[in-house]
Enzyme design. Structure first.
Site, PDB file in Angstrom:
ATOM      1  N   MET A  22     -20.072 -57.225  14.273  1.00 12.19           N
ATOM      2  CA  MET A  22     -20.718 -58.545  14.171  1.00 12.19           C
ATOM      3  C   MET A  22     -22.048 -58.479  14.896  1.00 12.19           C
ATOM      4  O   MET A  22     -22.087 -58.452  16.146  1.00 12.19           O
ATOM      5  CB  MET A  22     -19.839 -59.639  14.784  1.00 12.19           C
ATOM      6  CG  MET A  22     -18.752 -60.132  13.846  1.00 12.19           C
ATOM      7  SD  MET A  22     -17.841 -61.508  14.571  1.00 12.19           S
ATOM      8  CE  MET A  22     -17.005 -60.688  15.893  1.00 12.19           C
ATOM      9  N   CYS A 106     -23.220 -56.721   3.950  1.00 14.22           N
ATOM     10  CA  CYS A 106     -24.102 -57.677   4.635  1.00 14.22           C
ATOM     11  C   CYS A 106     -24.903 -58.497   3.619  1.00 14.22           C
ATOM     12  O   CYS A 106     -25.573 -57.934   2.750  1.00 14.22           O
ATOM     13  CB  CYS A 106     -25.051 -56.937   5.574  1.00 14.22           C
ATOM     14  SG  CYS A 106     -26.151 -58.058   6.460  1.00 14.22           S
ATOM     15  N   GLY A 218     -11.127 -61.077   6.907  1.00 14.89           N
ATOM     16  CA  GLY A 218     -11.587 -62.423   6.574  1.00 14.89           C
ATOM     17  C   GLY A 218     -10.651 -63.507   7.064  1.00 14.89           C
ATOM     18  O   GLY A 218      -9.460 -63.522   6.727  1.00 14.89           O
ATOM     19  N   ARG A 242     -14.726 -63.092  13.756  1.00 14.82           N
ATOM     20  CA  ARG A 242     -14.941 -64.347  14.475  1.00 14.82           C
ATOM     21  C   ARG A 242     -13.718 -64.802  15.262  1.00 14.82           C
ATOM     22  O   ARG A 242     -13.851 -65.420  16.314  1.00 14.82           O
ATOM     23  CB  ARG A 242     -15.395 -65.429  13.492  1.00 14.82           C
ATOM     24  CG  ARG A 242     -16.801 -65.168  12.953  1.00 14.82           C
ATOM     25  CD  ARG A 242     -17.091 -66.011  11.729  1.00 14.82           C
ATOM     26  NE  ARG A 242     -16.211 -65.645  10.619  1.00 14.82           N
ATOM     27  CZ  ARG A 242     -16.161 -66.274   9.477  1.00 14.82           C
ATOM     28  NH1 ARG A 242     -16.940 -67.306   9.269  1.00 14.82           N
ATOM     29  NH2 ARG A 242     -15.322 -65.870   8.528  1.00 14.82           N
TER      30      ARG A 242
END
Ligand SMILES: Cc1cc2nc3c(=O)[nH]c(=O)nc-3n(C[C@H](O)[C@H](O)[C@H](O)COP(=O)(O)O)c2cc1C
Length: 357
Positions: A22, A106, A218, A242
């Site tokens: 990330m 990306c 994901g 995340r």
């Protein structure tokens, strides 16, 4: 695939859980913070410019920095020039990479406009040519992996672009494929498509007889999400981005849930404060104080989110860290927090009634 450690080429991992690259988040200090809880089979650098690495620009060298505790580590390269990518891969192999990953997912303009990142999914010949050049340049002991999306857009998904590309990449030597279950057009919005990750898993299994792992990625925000990703897609490993930003122990929990059927309690707020201190201290050690301050100010609200409960609000800690002018002040705020400060305890109804009487 539940609870089975991954093997990527000749590299045996301790689990099947991975920290995602990330940009702006997964520097050495953060990778070590995640690793400190356990459960991380592999962590990856942010995307790296081979040009920057070869020219030795400070920014690229900082992003590629690793050490003995940061193993196994993937170094991720982006670009569209096979020769440059091959040279960059060799640089990575010479500077501590356990494996080299090619970014094919990306969506950011800066990368895509130069035909790198997920634009490679639109030109399978180019993508395969890069992988082939990189594979040829790397020593045999260093596996090559690629990270992609399910396609550029819905039409590409309909044409099974990711499955076709994955199999061709494996033919030229890719040892694992990571799939983020969104199209490039979706960027980070909409729901991650487990069905499309499963299609890639099935295609790769049919193509290779199950020798090459596909890693699902994901929206994994809990240990249960990681197990669901494996169960619904059949993937061999799970990559988390995340979902780890507020909870670096998510890899430990995900691995525990798979192997022991249960997870430990979330760390206490005091333990989280010590984690913040450790992360900040490493940033100061590996980079400059100004960098560490900038990062901790932008990350503290994520950590505080994990600390807030019905019984306590740690909002004052957020404010105090964000306004701390220097490293010493950050440590002082953390000391004060550990001594009971920088938190709001809701008044009991009894106290409130007594006050108003
Ligand atoms: C801020 C940010 C930076 C990212 N940078 C990279 C990157 O450098 N390389 C890459 O392959 N993916 C990158 N990604 C994508 C993530 O690795 C991951 O595929 C995506 O966030 C979905 O996984 P998650 O829901 O677990 O976060 C980035 C994502 C975010 C949010």
């Amino acid at each position: 695939m539940i609870g089975i450690p991954l093997q990527i080429g000749s590299v045996k991992l301790a689990s099947n859980m991975m920290l995602a690259p990330m940009a702006g988040y997964c520097d050495l200090a953060w990778r070590l913070t995640c690793r400190s809880y356990g459960g991380v089979g592999l962590a990856c650098t942010d995307l790296l410019s081979p040009h920057g690495l070869l020219r030795g620009t400070q920014q690229s060298l900082d992003l590629a920095a690793t050490n003995d505790q940061d193993k196994p580590v993937g170094m991720q390269l982006y670009g569209s020039d096979p020769k440059l990518m091959a040279e960059g891969a060799l640089w990575a192999a010479d500077h501590g990479a356990t494996l080299v990953d090619i970014n094919m997912g990306c969506p950011v303009d800066k990368v895509v406009k130069k035909d790198g990142g997920s634009k490679l999914m639109c030109d399978i010949g180019q993508a395969v040519g890069i992988a082939e050049a990189v594979r040829k340049a790397l020593p045999e002991s260093i596996p090559l992996t690629t990270k992609m999306r399910i396609g550029w857009d819905e039409q590409a998904v309909g044409e099974s672009c990711a499955s076709v590309l994955a199999c061709k990449l494996i033919d030229v030597g890719a040892a694992a494929i990571t799939v983020h279950g969104r199209t490039t057009e979706m960027r980070f919005k909409g729901q991650c498509r487990h069905d499309e990750i499963k299609n890639v898993v099935d295609a790769v299994r049919e193509h290779t007889g199950g020798t090459i792992p596909v890693i699902g990625n994901g929206d994994v925000n809990s240990a249960q999400d990681a197990v669901s990703m494996i169960e619904t897609t059949g993937c061999a490993g799970v990559m988390i981005g995340r979902g780890s930003l507020a909870r670096p122990w998510i890899f430990r929990d995900s691995w525990d849930l798979q192997t022991k059927g249960e997870t430990l309690d979330q760390p206490s707020n005091e333990e989280i404060a010590e984690m913040i201190r450790g992360y900040f201290t490493m940033m100061c050690e590996f980079r400059k104080e100004a960098y560490a301050l900038h990062k901790i100010r932008s990350r503290i609200s994520w950590f505080v989110k994990a600390m807030n409960t019905r019984k306590v609000s740690c909002k004052p800690l957020n404010t105090a860290i964000r306004t701390a002018p220097d490293a010493e002040s950050v440590h002082r705020v953390l000391d004060e927090f550990l001594a009971g400060g920088h938190r709001l305890l809701p008044r009991s109804q009894h106290e409130a009634r007594a006050e108003s009487a």
